[in-house]
Design a protein around this motif. Structure first.
Motif, PDB file in Angstrom:
ATOM      1  N   ASP A  63      66.182  56.633  33.007  1.00  0.00           N
ATOM      2  CA  ASP A  63      65.353  56.330  34.177  1.00  0.00           C
ATOM      3  C   ASP A  63      66.143  56.603  35.447  1.00  0.00           C
ATOM      4  OD1 ASP A  63      63.337  55.472  32.527  1.00  0.00           O
ATOM      5  OD2 ASP A  63      63.623  53.337  32.898  1.00  0.00           O
ATOM      6  N   ILE A  79      61.395  55.717  45.460  1.00  0.00           N
ATOM      7  CA  ILE A  79      60.736  56.228  44.251  1.00  0.00           C
ATOM      8  C   ILE A  79      61.132  55.354  43.066  1.00  0.00           C
ATOM      9  CG2 ILE A  79      60.582  58.123  42.604  1.00  0.00           C
ATOM     10  CD1 ILE A  79      60.905  60.074  44.872  1.00  0.00           C
ATOM     11  N   GLY A  81      61.247  55.192  39.355  1.00  0.00           N
ATOM     12  CA  GLY A  81      61.226  56.064  38.183  1.00  0.00           C
ATOM     13  C   GLY A  81      61.478  55.307  36.901  1.00  0.00           C
ATOM     14  N   GLY A 116      61.921  58.044  32.290  1.00  0.00           N
ATOM     15  CA  GLY A 116      61.282  58.171  33.596  1.00  0.00           C
ATOM     16  C   GLY A 116      61.958  59.118  34.569  1.00  0.00           C
ATOM     17  N   ALA A 117      63.185  59.571  34.268  1.00  0.00           N
ATOM     18  CA  ALA A 117      63.966  60.322  35.251  1.00  0.00           C
ATOM     19  C   ALA A 117      63.313  61.634  35.655  1.00  0.00           C
ATOM     20  CB  ALA A 117      65.372  60.586  34.708  1.00  0.00           C
ATOM     21  N   ALA A 119      60.214  62.466  35.769  1.00  0.00           N
ATOM     22  CA  ALA A 119      59.103  62.199  36.685  1.00  0.00           C
ATOM     23  C   ALA A 119      59.624  61.909  38.089  1.00  0.00           C
ATOM     24  CB  ALA A 119      58.265  61.032  36.173  1.00  0.00           C
ATOM     25  N   SER A 120      60.754  61.213  38.200  1.00  0.00           N
ATOM     26  CA  SER A 120      61.367  60.959  39.515  1.00  0.00           C
ATOM     27  C   SER A 120      61.808  62.259  40.170  1.00  0.00           C
ATOM     28  CB  SER A 120      62.585  60.036  39.364  1.00  0.00           C
ATOM     29  OG  SER A 120      62.210  58.722  39.058  1.00  0.00           O
ATOM     30  N   TRP A 199      57.299  68.504  35.706  1.00  0.00           N
ATOM     31  CA  TRP A 199      56.839  67.359  34.926  1.00  0.00           C
ATOM     32  C   TRP A 199      56.214  67.817  33.612  1.00  0.00           C
ATOM     33  CZ3 TRP A 199      52.271  65.852  32.800  1.00  0.00           C
ATOM     34  CH2 TRP A 199      52.119  64.504  32.448  1.00  0.00           C
ATOM     35  N   ASN A 231      54.540  58.487  34.891  1.00  0.00           N
ATOM     36  CA  ASN A 231      54.737  59.098  36.208  1.00  0.00           C
ATOM     37  C   ASN A 231      55.623  58.211  37.054  1.00  0.00           C
ATOM     38  OD1 ASN A 231      53.064  57.004  37.064  1.00  0.00           O
ATOM     39  ND2 ASN A 231      51.249  58.299  37.186  1.00  0.00           N
ATOM     40  N   ALA A 232      56.158  58.785  38.117  1.00  0.00           N
ATOM     41  CA  ALA A 232      56.930  58.012  39.089  1.00  0.00           C
ATOM     42  C   ALA A 232      55.991  57.504  40.172  1.00  0.00           C
ATOM     43  CB  ALA A 232      58.034  58.884  39.684  1.00  0.00           C
ATOM     44  N   HIS A 364      70.784  56.592  38.232  1.00  0.00           N
ATOM     45  CA  HIS A 364      70.211  57.263  37.053  1.00  0.00           C
ATOM     46  C   HIS A 364      71.004  56.801  35.834  1.00  0.00           C
ATOM     47  CE1 HIS A 364      69.299  61.429  35.003  1.00  0.00           C
ATOM     48  NE2 HIS A 364      68.743  60.424  34.368  1.00  0.00           N
TER      49      HIS A 364
END
Length: 535
Positions: A63, A79, A81, A116-117, A119-120, A199, A231-232, A364
């Protein structure tokens, strides 16, 4: 003759700068800046490179949370994420497996939340990217395909995780091979898919298909549908103040509020008048930590699922109420101010300032060393174990629920003076992160250290590193003055003496901007393999 007060001087540059825990990753970010990329482009390039070069700390399967400063508007944007729990991720699902708590390693924590990363990266790039995503990922793809040198730190953490990595055939094939050069061609192909389709290249298509196939084959949680819903999210950062500095931190589900609460608790105590690294200085910070972490453990969760009284927690008035519990003479017992966290955890932090003054503060992580210690099939992706932070207690605000993000230790920060960007600061260290933010800011603000001096300052971390260790253990690097340590023991602190330097004290990095010249001043933690690089 110039006094030498640090192991290395701060890095000075007139244009852009990147700092991170691996010098090759910082260089990848600076290469993107030189090519005309934005601060966001450089942060993505650095983050992607670290996903290859520092697989024990971070990865595509983790993430990422960002603060983004837009120099033109003056805004600071956030953001989120955080990966969301799969639709099948319920308390009942663990009960059916006969589990009373979420495992720390393996397929279950690895697949309970979706990474999630990526998407960020996509959300940040869509808003602020200048170069194609393919250019931003170029260095990372090259290192994954062609190989990179294994540092002593990576070798150490690999040996520490060897038993767990050996349980995953895909992880063992990548990380347990002999040799000074490590390659991950499957990850190179995954990164190429992201470079081509953003994405969609990760959450749909062949990569997503392989992630879902592997999850199903190993009785995991996430499916293709779970990947497609990830999604972020844009949000508002937390904003506080300490003396003449305005400080932004990431909000719930991250623990950024703890930094602001600690600063509020300490501000009236005139820490700038306390001897630097003296017993009062350390003692009061430890007590502020205890109060803030008690609030964290009681309230922090995904705000889309639980009511988090954030405005109250970061208010000066609330700090005035809580400060009455602090005892300047004696250590507070944990049964009075309880905390339930663990300090173990691994993460990377990236700070970027570009030539226009735009900035990114990015955190991250995979959470534990090598995350869940599994690689998802032929993707080359190490999956995180962040979901181990979920609770299986139905009464907990942090209980596991489909679509929910667990409590996150990840935080990122920025600071302003006179409404102008002054500092971009962050670190790894799980529960230790707010404590490291606090110590770094006090060194900078109250005691006039430059960013490199602040990052090299000997650290303390309050809390346990392992189950069974007392929660009120105070870990101290050996460079803290002996008289301070002795007085802290006299006041009742349970002291654990570390050596002069200890990697468990975290990797912190940062950039400050000189208000007169505009020079970027970068610092990098010698506890890491990093470097601050500018141009």
């Amino acid at each position: 003759m110039v006094d030498i007060r640090t192991g290395r001087p701060a890095t000075l540059a007139p244009n852009g700068m990147v700092t991170s825990p691996h010098s090759l990753a910082s260089q990848a970010g600076v290469d993107v800046l030189r090519a005309g990329g934005s601060a966001v482009d450089a942060a993505i390039a650095t983050s992607a490179a670290l996903s290859v070069l520092y697989p024990h700390m971070t990865g595509v399967g983790g993430d990422a949370f960002l603060l983004v400063h837009d120099a033109k508007t003056g805004a600071v944007r956030y953001i989120d994420g955080g990966g969301r729990a799969a639709a099948a991720g319920t308390i009942d699902a663990f009960a059916r497996r006969g589990l009373a708590e979420i495992p720390y390693r393996g397929v279950l924590p690895g697949t309970l939340t979706v990474p999630g990363a990526v998407a960020s990266w996509g959300m940040a790039h869509a808003a602020y990217g200048r170069l194609p995503l393919k250019r931003c990922l170029e260095s990372a793809i090259g290192y994954a395909r062609n190989g990179f040198p294994v540092t002593a730190r990576l070798a150490y953490w690999r040996e520490l995780a060897r038993e767990e990595l050996a349980k995953s055939p895909e992880a063992a094939a990548i990380f347990l091979k002999d040799g000074a050069i490590l390659t991950n061609p499957d990850l190179a192909r995954t990164l190429e898919a992201i470079a081509s389709d953003g994405w969609h290249g990760f959450y749909e298509g062949e990569v997503a298909g392989e992630l879902a196939r592997w999850s199903k084959a190993n009785d995991g949680f996430f499916t293709l549908d779970d990947l497609k819903t990830q999604n972020a999210r844009w949000g508002e950062p937390l904003k506080g103040s300490y003396r003449d500095v305005t400080i932004y931190e990431t909000p719930a589900p991250t623990q950024g509020f703890a930094v602001l609460e600690m600063l509020n608790l300490l501000e009236p105590m005139e820490m700038h008048r306390k001897p630097f690294l003296g017993p009062d200085y350390v003692h009061l910070m430890v007590q502020a930590k205890q109060l803030a972490y008690h609030d964290r453990d009681r309230h922090l969760a995904d705000p889309r699922f639980a009511s988090v009284p954030m405005e109250r927690l970061i208010s000066k008035k609330y700090a005035d109420e809580r400060r009455a519990l602090m005892d300047p003479a004696r250590a507070l017992p944990w049964d009075k101010i309880p905390s339930y966290g663990s300090l173990a955890g691994d993460t990377v932090y990236i700070a970027v300032v570009d030539a226009e003054g735009n900035a990114v503060s990015m955190i991250h992580s995979l959470y534990g060393g090598f995350g869940a210690a599994v690689v998802a099939g032929r993707t080359g992706v190490v999956l995180q174990n962040r979901s181990a932070y979920f609770s299986l207690d139905p009464k907990s605000p942090n209980r596991v629920e489909p679509g929910k993000t667990p409590l996150h230790t990840l935080i990122a920060s920025m600071a302003f003076r006179d409404d102008r960007l002054w500092a971009v600061v962050g670190c790894m260290g799980a529960d230790g992160q707010p404590q490291i933010h606090l110590q770094t800011y006090l060194a900078l603000i109250d005691h006039g250290r430059d960013i490199q001096e602040a990052l090299e300052t000997p650290r303390f971390l309050s809390g346990r590193f392992a189950i069974g260790e007392p929660r009120d253990t105070l870990h101290l690097e050996g460079r803290i003055p002996a008289e301070t340590i002795a007085e802290l023991e006299r006041r009742g602190h349970m002291v654990n003496r570390w050596g002069a330097w200890n990697e468990l004290a975290g990797h912190a990095h940062g950039i400050t901007v000189d208000p007169v010249s505009g020079l970027r001043v970068g610092g990098s933690d010698p506890r890491s393999d990093g470097a601050a690089i500018g141009y």
